[in-house]
Design an enzyme around this catalytic site. Structure first.
Site, PDB file in Angstrom:
ATOM      1  N   CYS A  43      37.630  58.590  45.748  1.00 60.05           N
ATOM      2  CA  CYS A  43      37.445  57.344  45.279  1.00 60.05           C
ATOM      3  C   CYS A  43      36.349  58.064  44.112  1.00 60.05           C
ATOM      4  CB  CYS A  43      35.934  56.514  46.039  1.00 60.05           C
ATOM      5  SG  CYS A  43      35.323  54.911  45.194  1.00 60.05           S
ATOM      6  N   LYS A  51      37.889  57.142  36.848  1.00 60.98           N
ATOM      7  CA  LYS A  51      39.094  55.992  36.207  1.00 60.98           C
ATOM      8  C   LYS A  51      38.005  54.966  35.921  1.00 60.98           C
ATOM      9  CE  LYS A  51      39.506  52.346  38.925  1.00 60.98           C
ATOM     10  NZ  LYS A  51      40.088  51.497  40.159  1.00 60.98           N
ATOM     11  N   GLU A 183      45.820  50.171  35.433  1.00 59.97           N
ATOM     12  CA  GLU A 183      45.183  50.882  35.005  1.00 59.97           C
ATOM     13  C   GLU A 183      45.206  51.839  34.189  1.00 59.97           C
ATOM     14  OE1 GLU A 183      41.702  49.225  38.736  1.00 59.97           O
ATOM     15  OE2 GLU A 183      43.176  51.293  38.598  1.00 59.97           O
ATOM     16  N   ARG A 200      59.800  49.176  39.052  1.00 56.52           N
ATOM     17  CA  ARG A 200      61.104  48.044  39.412  1.00 56.52           C
ATOM     18  C   ARG A 200      61.324  46.739  39.793  1.00 56.52           C
ATOM     19  NH1 ARG A 200      62.052  51.855  45.047  1.00 56.52           N
ATOM     20  NH2 ARG A 200      60.092  50.302  46.042  1.00 56.52           N
ATOM     21  N   HIS A 436      25.593  28.060  29.721  1.00 52.90           N
ATOM     22  CA  HIS A 436      26.579  28.021  28.491  1.00 52.90           C
ATOM     23  C   HIS A 436      25.234  28.696  27.768  1.00 52.90           C
ATOM     24  CE1 HIS A 436      29.210  26.352  25.597  1.00 52.90           C
ATOM     25  NE2 HIS A 436      28.281  25.355  24.443  1.00 52.90           N
TER      26      HIS A 436
END
Length: 453
Positions: A43, A51, A183, A200, A436
């Protein structure tokens, strides 16, 4: 019998480190830990953290383009400079590894930079030649990328190597359709790389909600990713200007790099586990009971090496439950039910609970779903759409699944996941006043089901 250690942990990733520091720091146990690569595990060093930093980097080009639509007329994206980003990324990973090492040190854990193997139920051996006896062993060695045996496989890279590239490629073929493949297709596309993706299967992100999968694949193609499903690689050949790939669809093309993201395999090879009596599954995973205990009473395992739910926060929870069970006398099984997760594609995908396909198999349901252009994108002239979806049991009205495809969906699903985990009903969602204007208000304003079974 006197042991050198009360606990010896094999693996310095998130699950192993959490268990080691809690056992030592909270209970005073004498704990040793061995890590053969870098402290922090997949990680921190070659997974979630680097990442996500690359995800951030890959979105700025579009953000700067949008800025012009919002009146920042002089905003100019230019081109992404890997040589600026790369050393900063490495420096951050070095910092985080230092944090992990310091956590172990301050909690009294003895750390070894070595490979550890299991000799028997109470003995481990390091690659340095040292042997230690230990009352308990915790295996937390994680997993590694799987690359199929095809001609030219030795020329390909995986997610392990993508962070180490000296140069950003101009073109790349990504093979796979899971979350890692998708990703990195989005990341590299956002950084200006010409991205082709082969999978595939008939649709990417197998195992996730079908409607969400289709929405994400449409958005990926709209963003410029050359995505081919039902397609695999026949061979890879090193040529003068790159790697020549022959595909099952008849295409032949040359790419700077070919990256395989076709699944991960538990790190159990040559650890001595089977000789010690630990049972392994078909994929090499360590078989454990609900308390993470193996067939050998003194040996436990947590994290990806058990191939249960392969997520960092789950490995950490398993490590915590292990310490509660073994060192605090409080038998605790990690909770693997209703675990929220996020896929950092562009747009992101946040999900918790059942897919529509899974829910249909369990009983009558209502499906509430909407797709729309969010205000931010619409004003900027973009065509991308987000998706919000709730799956509701007709029997007791509980929300069985929530699926969000939108920017920052990972942040949204963490909060929505609390409600789903608590057993919220559709009426609970309906009673909640909308915030909102936000995208997420759609979750509490979906009034009419689009499908029922």
């Amino acid at each position: 019998m006197t042991f050198d250690y009360d606990l010896f942990v094999i693996g310095g990733g998130s699950g192993g480190v959490r268990a080691a520091r809690l056992a030592a720091g909270d209970t005073g146990a004498k704990v040793g830990l061995a890590e053969e690569y870098r402290m922090g595990g997949t990680c921190v060093i070659r997974g979630c953290v680097p990442k996500k930093l690359m995800v951030f980097a890959s979105t700025y080009g579009e953000t700067i383009e949008d800025a012009r639509s919002y009146g920042w007329a002089d905003a100019e994206a230019g081109s992404f400079d890997w040589q600026v980003f790369r050393p900063k990324l490495r420096a951050e990973l070095d910092r985080l590894e230092g944090v992990y090492r310091n956590v172990l040190k301050t909690n009294g854990v003895t750390a070894y930079d070595a490979r550890a193997t299991v000799v028997d139920a109470h003995t481990i051996e390091l690659s340095t030649g040292e042997r230690f006896s230990t009352k308990h062993i915790l295996v937390a060695t994680g997993g590694h990328p799987f690359v199929p045996n095809i001609p030219g496989a030795e020329h390909t890279i995986t997610s392990n190597e993508i962070f180490l590239l000296n140069e950003l490629p101009k073109s790349v073929l990504i093979v796979g359709g899971g979350f890692i493949a998708c990703e990195f297709a989005c990341i590299l596309n956002g950084l200006g790389v010409d991205v082709t993706q082969y999978y595939r299967g008939e649709q990417i992100l197998r195992g996730f909600d079908g409607e969400a999968r289709g929405h994400i694949s449409d958005e990926m193609r709209a963003n410029g990713i050359n995505l081919h499903v039902g397609t695999d690689v026949i061979s890879v050949e090193k040529v003068e200007d790159g790697l020549k790939v022959v595909g099952t669809n008849g295409d032949e093309a040359v790419y700077d790099h070919v990256m395989y993201a076709t699944g991960r395999v538990p790190n159990t090879s040559n650890l001595g586990l089977e000789n010690a009596g630990v049972a392994l599954g078909r994929k090499g995973e360590i078989i454990v009971d609900e308390y993470s205990q193996t067939a050998v009473p003194s040996i436990y395992a947590v994290g990806d090496v058990t191939n249960r739910i392969n997520l960092t926060p789950v490995a950490i929870r398993e490590g915590v439950a292990f310490v509660e069970t073994v060192f605090k006398g409080n038998p605790t099984a990690p909770d693997h039910d209703l675990v929220p997760s996020a896929v950092f594609t562009q747009p992101e995908f946040g999900t918790i609970g059942l897919t529509e396909e899974e829910a249909v198999e369990q009983g009558p349901i209502e499906v509430y779903s909407t797709a729309f252009k969010p205000m931010h994108s619409s004003f900027a002239g973009r065509e991308n759409r987000v998706m919000m979806k709730l799956i509701v049991s007709k029997t007791d009205r509980r929300v069985l699944g929530c699926h969000i495809v939108a920017d920052h969906a990972g942040e949204l699903i963490q909060l929505a996941g609390i409600a789903v985990k608590m057993g919220a009903t559709k009426e609970d969602f309906d009673r909640t006043v909308a915030v909102h204007p936000t995208m997420s208000e759609e979750l509490v304003t979906l009034k009419t089901p689009v499908r029922e079974t």
